[in-house]
Write an enzyme that holds these catalytic residues in place. Structure first.
Site, mmCIF file in Angstrom:
data_model
loop_
_atom_site.group_PDB
_atom_site.id
_atom_site.type_symbol
_atom_site.label_atom_id
_atom_site.label_comp_id
_atom_site.label_asym_id
_atom_site.label_seq_id
_atom_site.Cartn_x
_atom_site.Cartn_y
_atom_site.Cartn_z
ATOM 1 N N ARG A 122 0.820 -1.233 0.000
ATOM 2 C CA ARG A 122 0.000 0.000 0.000
ATOM 3 C C ARG A 122 0.845 1.271 0.000
ATOM 4 N NH1 ARG A 122 -2.929 -3.350 3.433
ATOM 5 N NH2 ARG A 122 -4.752 -4.195 2.361
ATOM 6 N N LYS A 144 3.141 11.303 -11.188
ATOM 7 C CA LYS A 144 2.277 10.459 -12.022
ATOM 8 C C LYS A 144 3.022 9.170 -12.335
ATOM 9 C CE LYS A 144 -0.732 13.535 -14.652
ATOM 10 N NZ LYS A 144 -1.114 13.935 -16.024
ATOM 11 N N GLU A 186 9.802 17.595 -24.991
ATOM 12 C CA GLU A 186 9.124 18.024 -23.747
ATOM 13 C C GLU A 186 9.713 19.355 -23.248
ATOM 14 O OE1 GLU A 186 6.494 16.472 -22.399
ATOM 15 O OE2 GLU A 186 6.641 14.323 -22.850
ATOM 16 N N LYS A 228 7.650 22.703 -14.118
ATOM 17 C CA LYS A 228 6.796 21.560 -13.786
ATOM 18 C C LYS A 228 6.425 21.599 -12.302
ATOM 19 C CE LYS A 228 5.426 16.983 -14.265
ATOM 20 N NZ LYS A 228 5.466 15.753 -15.018
ATOM 21 N N GLU A 238 -4.336 17.192 -11.231
ATOM 22 C CA GLU A 238 -4.868 17.575 -12.544
ATOM 23 C C GLU A 238 -6.364 17.846 -12.543
ATOM 24 O OE1 GLU A 238 -2.904 15.614 -15.816
ATOM 25 O OE2 GLU A 238 -4.618 16.014 -17.106
ATOM 26 N N ARG A 242 -2.791 21.682 -14.216
ATOM 27 C CA ARG A 242 -1.800 20.671 -14.569
ATOM 28 C C ARG A 242 -2.015 20.154 -15.998
ATOM 29 N NH1 ARG A 242 0.990 15.847 -10.964
ATOM 30 N NH2 ARG A 242 2.253 15.049 -12.661
ATOM 31 N N ASN A 246 -0.137 18.884 -20.704
ATOM 32 C CA ASN A 246 -0.525 17.967 -21.784
ATOM 33 C C ASN A 246 -0.493 18.636 -23.148
ATOM 34 O OD1 ASN A 246 -0.996 15.929 -19.921
ATOM 35 N ND2 ASN A 246 -3.089 16.617 -19.573
ATOM 36 N N HIS A 249 -0.150 16.569 -26.240
ATOM 37 C CA HIS A 249 -0.315 15.155 -25.893
ATOM 38 C C HIS A 249 -1.578 14.511 -26.463
ATOM 39 C CE1 HIS A 249 3.047 15.943 -23.310
ATOM 40 N NE2 HIS A 249 3.048 14.722 -22.814
ATOM 41 N N HIS A 253 -0.564 11.309 -28.219
ATOM 42 C CA HIS A 253 -0.972 9.968 -27.785
ATOM 43 C C HIS A 253 -1.694 9.227 -28.909
ATOM 44 C CE1 HIS A 253 -0.749 10.746 -23.157
ATOM 45 N NE2 HIS A 253 0.420 10.560 -23.703
ATOM 46 N N HIS A 267 7.787 8.681 -27.630
ATOM 47 C CA HIS A 267 6.814 9.539 -26.941
ATOM 48 C C HIS A 267 7.112 11.034 -27.156
ATOM 49 C CE1 HIS A 267 4.067 10.995 -23.874
ATOM 50 N NE2 HIS A 267 5.067 11.691 -23.372
HETATM 51 N N1 LIG Z 1 4.939 10.307 -15.362
HETATM 52 C C1 LIG Z 1 4.929 11.381 -16.125
HETATM 53 O O1 LIG Z 1 4.565 12.476 -15.681
HETATM 54 C C2 LIG Z 1 5.397 11.272 -17.544
HETATM 55 C C3 LIG Z 1 5.661 12.431 -18.283
HETATM 56 C C4 LIG Z 1 6.159 12.301 -19.569
HETATM 57 C C5 LIG Z 1 6.388 11.051 -20.091
HETATM 58 N N2 LIG Z 1 6.123 9.945 -19.364
HETATM 59 C C6 LIG Z 1 6.397 8.595 -19.888
HETATM 60 O O2 LIG Z 1 7.790 8.458 -20.090
HETATM 61 C C7 LIG Z 1 8.012 7.438 -21.041
HETATM 62 C C8 LIG Z 1 9.101 7.833 -22.001
HETATM 63 O O3 LIG Z 1 10.284 8.070 -21.283
HETATM 64 P P1 LIG Z 1 11.714 7.998 -21.998
HETATM 65 O O4 LIG Z 1 11.697 8.755 -23.247
HETATM 66 O O5 LIG Z 1 12.712 8.321 -20.957
HETATM 67 O O6 LIG Z 1 11.771 6.481 -22.444
HETATM 68 P P2 LIG Z 1 12.641 5.227 -21.935
HETATM 69 O O7 LIG Z 1 12.563 5.079 -20.485
HETATM 70 O O8 LIG Z 1 12.218 4.089 -22.780
HETATM 71 O O9 LIG Z 1 14.122 5.656 -22.314
HETATM 72 C C9 LIG Z 1 14.468 5.825 -23.677
HETATM 73 C C10 LIG Z 1 15.634 4.887 -24.069
HETATM 74 O O10 LIG Z 1 16.831 5.472 -23.602
HETATM 75 C C11 LIG Z 1 17.567 4.521 -22.839
HETATM 76 N N3 LIG Z 1 18.291 5.320 -21.851
HETATM 77 C C12 LIG Z 1 17.738 6.041 -20.834
HETATM 78 N N4 LIG Z 1 18.706 6.725 -20.220
HETATM 79 C C13 LIG Z 1 19.879 6.431 -20.842
HETATM 80 C C14 LIG Z 1 21.211 6.855 -20.680
HETATM 81 N N5 LIG Z 1 21.564 7.773 -19.775
HETATM 82 N N6 LIG Z 1 22.153 6.307 -21.501
HETATM 83 C C15 LIG Z 1 21.818 5.414 -22.448
HETATM 84 N N7 LIG Z 1 20.571 5.009 -22.685
HETATM 85 C C16 LIG Z 1 19.605 5.518 -21.877
HETATM 86 C C17 LIG Z 1 16.553 3.573 -22.307
HETATM 87 O O11 LIG Z 1 17.130 2.314 -22.058
HETATM 88 C C18 LIG Z 1 15.554 3.492 -23.472
HETATM 89 O O12 LIG Z 1 16.015 2.588 -24.429
HETATM 90 C C19 LIG Z 1 6.679 7.198 -21.728
HETATM 91 O O13 LIG Z 1 6.154 5.971 -21.302
HETATM 92 C C20 LIG Z 1 5.805 8.334 -21.234
HETATM 93 O O14 LIG Z 1 4.438 7.988 -21.174
HETATM 94 C C21 LIG Z 1 5.642 10.030 -18.098
#
Ligand SMILES: NC(=O)c1ccc[n+]([C@@H]2O[C@H](COP(=O)([O-])OP(=O)(O)OC[C@H]3O[C@@H](n4cnc5c(N)ncnc54)[C@H](O)[C@@H]3O)[C@@H](O)[C@H]2O)c1
Length: 369
Positions: A122, A144, A186, A228, A238, A242, A246, A249, A253, A267
């Site tokens: 939990r 999030k 972003e 942020k 949100e 907040r 988006n 987005h 999406h 993304h």
């Molecule tokens: N929670 C939130 O508020 C929020 C906001 C925006 C996006 N997201 C989510 O984030 C995700 C995308 O994140 P992302 O773009 O970081 O993707 P990811 O986590 O898949 O990372 C991208 C790639 O880079 C590699 N990588 C990461 N750091 C590295 C480093 N320092 N050196 C070498 N390789 C590295 C990873 O292994 C992966 O292959 C999506 O699922 C999206 O929905 C969440």
């Protein structure tokens, strides 16, 4: 030079620490949070190869034991299957409520591990060690967490704030250029939604940032996190402001769904194209001058980024099909499309009743371009 951006949410305040070398001093940074000298780390295979050794050595130097779980890299890891694998592994490690779980990786790992931490016993505390630009500027801050389902992205999750975020800007050096630029999508979003001066700064400094300039990277991460944090403080769950985060987005999406969450479109790439479409839509609705979408498209092109639908490899659904995919998005309220639109660069707002015909026309034109 390390900067601290506080996120003073009542009862669950935390700091976002930003700068080079933070993973190498993670032991000292995390030690004050620990009830016993032991942590569980969840990461992906790619990040583990580059940075897990440094993290574990830094923990060890402070007398902190650690075990690590390496999950496959990529969006497909934000799934029920990997959530189960991660949660069962944390239980195997006998993680207790007073323990701390560490998420070392990009947004995929941060979202998945944050959600696992939210539901494990939990709720246990977790520390975000974001390693992608996207995770440093966006996903690691604000609480999030969640996974994707066959119905769409991020449809199952929880708000669960981290206990600490350590954004080590030096690890961006090992990030592949395509992922760096996706995260930059972003960063641009923050300028577009609320800070025209920051957007102008990015027009001047984006190219050196992409080439590796450490000071430019640290500044962009810091300004993005400040924005942020400020928005999350105003509206943690949100109910209102907040939603500004988006921007891009709703389109993005739908494009991610249309490309099957595959590496045809990352993304952040979807967000950048989505921002361009949101500005096209704003101009078509007479909300902002045509120069604004043109200026944004010029900046994305100057950065070598995908800027429009024809930059996405492979076929896409027609405008109607893309509209249908938007209907699956969480941002639909009572069947009406909710968009973040703009009265100009840096002046975004949430519009709750956007005419579907205008959206269809913007998409149809973009598909022809
Ligand atoms: N929670 C939130 O508020 C929020 C906001 C925006 C996006 N997201 C989510 O984030 C995700 C995308 O994140 P992302 O773009 O970081 O993707 P990811 O986590 O898949 O990372 C991208 C790639 O880079 C590699 N990588 C990461 N750091 C590295 C480093 N320092 N050196 C070498 N390789 C590295 C990873 O292994 C992966 O292959 C999506 O699922 C999206 O929905 C969440």
């Amino acid at each position: 030079m390390i900067h601290t951006v506080p996120v003073p949410l009542p009862g669950r305040a935390y700091d976002v620490r930003i700068g080079p070398g933070l993973i190498a001093r993670a032991g000292a940074e995390i030690a004050p949070l620990l009830a016993r000298p032991r942590v569980a780390i969840v990461t992906d295979e790619t990040v583990a190869a580059a940075h897990l050794g440094t993290l574990q050595a830094a923990l060890k130097a402070e007398g902190i034991d650690s075990e690590a779980l390496r999950l496959p890299a990529g969006e497909a890891t934000k799934s029920w299957e990997q959530l189960q694998a991660c949660t069962e592994w944390l239980l195997d490690q006998r993680v207790e409520r007073r323990d701390v779980v560490i998420a070392l990786g990009g947004g995929v790992i941060g979202d998945l591990v944050g959600f696992a931490a939210a539901i494990l016993r939990r709720g246990v505390r977790f520390v975000q060690l974001p390693t992608s630009l996207l995770a440093q500027v966006d996903s690691s801050v604000g609480g999030k967490t969640g996974i994707n389902t066959r119905h769409g992205k991020n449809l199952v999750g929880a708000f669960h704030q981290p206990a600490l975020v350590l954004a080590d800007t030096a690890v961006l050096d090992t990030l592949p250029p395509r992922d760096l630029l996706a995260g930059y999508g972003e960063v641009v979003k923050y300028g577009l939604l609320g800070d025209a001066d920051f957007f102008a700064w990015l027009e001047d400094n984006g190219p050196v940032l992409a080439r590796g300039d450490a000071a430019a990277r640290a500044h962009a991460v810091r300004r993005s996190v400040e924005m942020k944090a400020e928005i999350v403080l105003r509206d943690e769950t949100e109910q209102g402001d907040r939603a500004l985060l988006n921007l891009g987005h709703t389109f993005g999406h739908a494009l991610e769904a249309a490309t099957g969450y595959s590496d045809r479109l990352l993304h952040g790439e979807g967000v950048a194209i989505g921002c361009a479409l949101a500005f096209d839509l704003s101009a078509r609705l007479g909300l902002c001058p045509q120069e604004d979408p043109s200026r944004l498209a010029a900046h994305l092109r100057a950065m070598g980024m995908k800027a429009t639908l024809s930059d996405i490899p492979g076929g896409l659904p027609d405008a109607e099909g893309l509209l249908d995919l938007m209907g699956q998005d969480k941002k639909v309220i009572d069947g009406r499309l909710r968009f973040v639109l703009a009265r100009g660069i840096g002046r975004a707002f949430v519009a709750s009743d956007v005419p579907g015909d205008t959206v269809r026309a913007v998409l149809a034109d973009a598909l022809k371009a």
